[in-house]
Design a protein around this motif. Structure first.
Motif: not given
Length: 334
Positions: A88-92, A114-118, A167-170
């Motif tokens: 979810g960070n380097r590979i989504s 929530e995904c971003l702050r994790a 998927g693009l968030l990170m």
């Protein structure tokens, strides 16, 4: 060093009747910004490969051998804690059904924040700003309104855009898209694939597109792998595979496309069906369905043969290449 390198990957599932191999001898590389298509019928092992890359396999499935190197680090050997910094960070990963991905009791905004702050130490306000920015990138109309809506309030195409935005968030290096347009109508499918292609090109993101549709692969990817019964049977430049398929199975997939049929007549199809993991035939797994089958196909596993820019695991192709080489030597001798 390649961004992603898979070497001799083997995945097994432990059943009551004994262990079966779902993936065998999988080898490929993925460069930064490269787009790779993985094609095959249901049961070929495409989704298992996608899950294996992120080590998301659940028991009784497990990685039995080989390595999955991401920037030189073996994902298959990482601890759960180390993997959380990659997933979810380097590979989504984008899954087939957005309703299975999105939490129905949380708003779109809550899930994105929530995904971003994790993964990042940022404030609620900054997380919301980034989330709205990603919603705009995937052309969501009225992103502020959608931010506060629940998944059931959105259409199928809109939900898939939301999943792509998540998927693009990170700002990942790789996106694995597993049949991302299966549940959508043809018009929306084209829009989603155009969107993914644009986003990958703009952000230099590598894409692994898992699909059964060779038409989609031809439009989106530069490299392709055709899988059958857990093995790669043909791989190389997408254009070369589409224009001059070498393996009889790949030829069958091409001939099964609707545009290849004569108007008014039945669609072409490959006879038979994909064998279950417990009953994969000896030799070439495709031999019971192949119209060019030879005796060697029933007993010996074919090695890869180079044909143009592609690698093909087929006894017939190997035989033809040997005959071509012999004919050329005779011609040169004369």
């Amino acid at each position: 060093m390649a961004l992603l390198e898979v070497n001799n990957l083997e995945v097994r599932f432990g059943l009551r009747s004994g262990e079966v191999s779902a993936l065998r001898d999988i080898n490929f590389t993925l460069e930064r910004g490269e787009r790779l298509g993985i094609v095959g019928e249901s049961g070929a092992g495409k989704s298992v490969l996608g899950f294996s890359i992120l080590n998301l396999l659940s028991r009784p499935g497990y990685i039995a051998g080989g390595e999955i190197l991401f920037e030189g680090r073996n994902l298959a050997a990482m601890s759960a804690r180390e993997l959380r910094s990659i997933r979810g960070n380097r590979i989504s990963m984008i899954f087939q059904d957005p309703m299975m991905t999105l939490n129905p009791v949380l708003t779109i905004g809550q899930q994105m924040v929530e995904c971003l702050r994790a993964h990042r130490k940022i404030s609620q306000q900054d997380a919301k700003r980034i989330a709205l920015q990603k919603l705009k990138q995937v052309y969501i109309p009225s992103p502020e309104k959608r931010f506060d809506q629940y998944p059931h309030e959105l259409s199928g195409g809109m939900r898939q855009r939301i999943v792509i935005a998540i998927g693009l968030l990170m700002d990942p290096d790789i996106i694995i898209a597993d049949e991302p347009t299966t549940a959508l109508d043809v018009t929306i499918q084209a829009e989603i694939m155009d969107l993914m292609l644009e986003l990958c090109e703009r952000n230099n993101v590598a894409l692994i597109l898992i699909t059964h549709d060779l038409g989609v692969v031809s439009q989106v990817t530069k490299q392709a792998m055709v899988m059958y019964a857990g093995r790669i049977i043909e791989q190389g430049p997408t254009r070369e595979i589409i224009n001059d398929a070498q393996h009889p199975y790949t030829q069958g997939l091409m001939n099964a496309l609707p545009q290849m049929a004569i108007p008014g007549q039945r669609l072409n199809q490959i006879r038979g069906s994909m064998p279950p993991l417990q009953k994969i035939p000896a030799g070439c797994a495709f031999n019971p369905r192949c119209e060019y089958v030879m005796e060697v196909c029933r007993s010996q596993l074919p090695e890869f043969t180079s044909s143009g820019g592609c690698r093909v695991a087929c006894h017939l192709v190997a035989k033809m290449k040997l005959e071509e080489a012999a004919a050329q030597r005779v011609e040169e001798a004369n």
